[in-house]
Design an enzyme around this catalytic site. Structure first.
Site, short mmCIF file in Angstrom:
data_model
loop_
_atom_site.label_atom_id
_atom_site.label_comp_id
_atom_site.label_asym_id
_atom_site.label_seq_id
_atom_site.Cartn_x
_atom_site.Cartn_y
_atom_site.Cartn_z
N GLU A 1 -20.20 -4.13 9.12
CA GLU A 1 -21.13 -3.34 9.94
C GLU A 1 -22.26 -4.19 10.51
O GLU A 1 -22.69 -3.97 11.65
CB GLU A 1 -21.71 -2.19 9.10
CG GLU A 1 -20.72 -1.09 8.77
CD GLU A 1 -19.74 -1.43 7.65
OE1 GLU A 1 -19.95 -2.47 6.97
OE2 GLU A 1 -18.76 -0.68 7.45
N ARG B 1 -25.96 -0.56 5.86
CA ARG B 1 -25.79 -2.00 5.75
C ARG B 1 -26.51 -2.77 6.85
O ARG B 1 -26.80 -3.94 6.71
CB ARG B 1 -24.29 -2.34 5.90
CG ARG B 1 -23.45 -2.10 4.70
CD ARG B 1 -23.46 -3.34 3.83
NE ARG B 1 -23.03 -3.03 2.49
CZ ARG B 1 -21.81 -3.28 2.02
NH1 ARG B 1 -20.93 -3.86 2.80
NH2 ARG B 1 -21.52 -2.97 0.80
N LYS C 1 0.85 -1.18 0.00
CA LYS C 1 0.00 0.00 0.00
C LYS C 1 0.89 1.24 0.00
O LYS C 1 1.82 1.34 0.80
CB LYS C 1 -0.91 -0.04 1.24
CG LYS C 1 -2.11 0.86 1.14
CD LYS C 1 -3.21 0.42 2.08
CE LYS C 1 -4.37 1.39 1.98
NZ LYS C 1 -5.58 0.90 2.62
#
Ligand code: TPP
Length: 628
Positions: A363, A391, A279
């Protein structure tokens, strides 16, 4: 070179040396643009080679490339005809920060919320089969997004249907923060297995001795290496789910990527290619601090120094208040779904590591986990962005509210979020939280009130309670040094008295409504202004009183009008036989607001002080003519 890349066909024509140059240029352009525009940096720098390889091997838009979350799609955008407009990234009218069907044929599926790519790709693959077509469908999902349950629901179904589909797992060991959970550990095991590492070292040594034998032998050796790696470290989990597992391979080695992807194109069933990337690759500040540079504000590209804002944000106030509360109350714990830093909980996680839970990008699980904690006597501060808690509506209703459990929902980014645009605006939470019986819905007018509301929330003895606050700075220069106060549930606060109209404002709209009242005053209209504080339960006495005394109401909220705070007031008036009271609702428009700066968007949708004043003035004048 990017000036000459108008479509992936131009990428296919490049030599190996030109590709290396192009990779460097992609990184330069992305760093420069994000440094000016803000946006996602580290995820994009990590997929430069992967994106180049995908566009060389596959044939977009005929073949479908589906990016999970989509925050890593900048190189893809740059290679698919959007270089010239790239400088408008995330600005109003400019190109979006995520894949967007309306923007390009090369974006077959819009995203922003995580873990959707496998399900969507399967839909594309099945439709292809039904239509008798033959193109490829590729989903690229990060190791963070793979912690979301939806990804596994997709994989489960992929294994069942068994059609041709390529899932690329872009594993950089980071979500926004370092990735957490058993899946992350499993992936690390795959990439760091001693057997694999030792084997890889041997092969590299062998390769080092082979250059004189030429490219074909090297390629063969690479292929043997990848094939054998698969034998010694099989991705059992994925194999058991019905996908052939390949990898792990180096996601920055363009030759290996191209070769492997070309091979996988010939595979008939579903495959998962495990690609290991770094990353922030190629930009030292982002490599060293991938968390800060995941999504970043403007920064100095030379040094990587990020710009510091002046006032505190609501998120910071929340983070400090959460610590203050946890210091006083032992049973308070904090739950986040892969957003430790972004929700302001980093300090909490350091101070109370045993009372802090990052559940991954999950979530639904986070909310039901909180329900369990609450049922067992804990008080969870369940801290999730407004957009992502969409969600978990079922979990809020079924697991929390029906059982009247004391979960404190801390909904960050309520209202317009700005540059992340339509899929991320928190436009609906007032509506869907308010509709749930027994759930208290609060929104503060400033940082001080946020602190008081959180204090109120943890002392609430009547089940679930929520507080929503925006992606914005607090209006105050500093918070007063005093103990937090309890706010009586359902009690509003009148801030100004006037006889022509009452502005009932919620949360972020209170201060602009107060300013609008000044403008109205200068136009000869005197306005009451009420800080509603609660969308549920309403301050019924105060609102009914104003309906009777002032006789003209305007509600102001940063939420869609459908089912929001204004609807609640309307229903209240209706219940009390006052439905003929003139009522005007100022709210977000009934459409998906695009991306742009938050202040700019608020101004465009009429939710800044001048916009509120203008709408109020027009309506009051019309209603004065009609009713007098
Ligand atoms: C459902 C959902 N929850 C939270 C987020 C916020 N979010 C955006 S990117 C991200 C981490 C993604 O990690 P990964 O998939 O590994 O991609 P990377 O950025 O590391 O390339 C998170 C948590 C989201 N987009 N969707």
């Amino acid at each position: 070179m990017l000036e000459r890349i108008h479509s992936p066909a131009d990428v296919k024509r490049l030599s190996r040396a030109e590709l290396v140059e192009l990779a460097a240029e992609l990184r330069r352009v992305i760093i420069q643009t994000v440094s000016r525009r803000a946006g996602h940096l580290a995820p994009n720098l990590g997929v430069v080679e992967l994106t180049l390889a995908l566009h060389r091997v596959f044939d977009s838009p005929r073949d479908k490339l589906i990016w999970d979350v989509g925050h890593q799609s900048y190189p893809h955008k740059l290679l698919t005809g959007r270089y010239e407009r790239f400088d408008t990234l995330r600005s109003y009218g400019g190109i979006a920060g995520y894949p967007c069907r309306a923007e390009s044929d090369h974006d077959p599926f819009g995203t922003c919320h995580g873990s959707t790519s496998i399900s969507a790709a399967l839909g594309f693959a099945v439709a292809r089969d039904l239509e008798g077509q033959s193109h490829h469908v590729v989903a690229v999902i990060g190791d963070g997004a793979l912690t979301g349950g939806l990804a596994f629901e997709g994989l489960n179904n992929v294994g069942e249907i068994g059609t041709r589909l390529i899932v690329i797992l872009n594993d950089n060991e980071w979500s926004i923060s370092p990735n957490v959970g058993a899946i992350a550990r499993y992936l690390t095991k795959l990439t760091t297995s001693r057997v694999y590492r030792a084997f890889e070292r041997d092969v590299y040594e062998l390769l080092g001795k082979l250059p004189s034998l030429g490219r074909r032998v090297q390629r063969l050796a690479h292929r043997i290496k990848e094939g054998l790696a698969n034998l010694v470290v099989p991705g059992v989990l994925f194999e058991e789910l019905g996908l052939k597992y390949f990898g792990p391979i180096d996601g920055h080695d363009l030759a290996v990527l191209e070769e492997t992807l070309s091979d996988l194109r010939r595979f008939e069933g579903p495959v998962l290619l495990h690609v290991v990337t770094k990353k922030g690759k190629g930009y030292a500040p982002a490599e060293q601090d991938a968390g800060t540079f995941h999504g970043v504000g403007t920064f100095d590209p030379e040094t990587g120094a990020t710009s510091k804002g002046g006032k505190k944000t609501y998120t910071q106030v929340f983070g400090e208040a959460a610590i203050e509360i946890a210091e006083k109350l032992d049973h308070v714990v904090a739950v986040t779904a892969a957003m430790t830093d972004n929700t302001g909980l980093k300090g909490f996680s350091k101070k109370f590591p045993h009372r802090f839970f990052d559940v991954g990008m999950a979530e639904e699980h986070g909310v039901t986990f909180s329900a369990g904690l609450a049922a067992a006597g804990m008080i969870p501060l369940t801290t999730i962005y407004s957009t992502f808690i969409q969600r978990a509506i079922d979990q809020i209703i079924h697991d929390v509210a029906v059982q009247d459990l004391h979960v404190v929902f801390c909904l960050d980014r309520g209202g317009l979020v700005g540059e992340d645009g339509a899929p991320q605006h928190g436009a609906f939470d007032i509506t869907f939280m308010r509709m749930i019986p027994g759930l208290v819905v609060m929104a503060p007018k400033n940082g001080e009130e946020l602190r008081d509301m959180l204090w109120t929330a943890v002392h609430h003895r009547g089940g679930p309670i929520s507080v929503r606050y925006p992606r914005a700075n607090i209006p105050e220069e500093a918070l007063p040094a005093r103990e937090p106060r309890l706010i009586p549930i359902g009690q509003s606060e009148q801030l100004r008295a006037g006889g022509d109209v009452a502005l009932l404002a919620l949360g972020t709209m209170v201060l602009p409504a107060l300013q609008a009242a000044e403008t109205l005053q200068s136009e000869g209209i005197s306005a009451t202004v009420v800080n509603a504080r609660f969308a549920s339960p309403l301050d019924e006495r105060a609102i009914l009183g104003l309906a009777r005394s002032v006789g003209r109401l305007i509600t102001v909220e940063e939420n869609v009008p459908m089912g929001g705070f204004g609807s609640a007031v309307h229903e209240l008036l209706d219940r009390h036989g006052l439905s003929t009271t003139p009522l005007f609702r100022i709210a977000l428009p009934e459409l998906f607001v695009p991306h742009g700066k938050r202040d700019e968007l608020l101004q465009k949708v009429g939710l800044d002080a001048p916009g509120i004043a203008r709408q109020a003035l027009e309506w009051v004048r019309v209603s004065q003519r009609q009713y007098t």
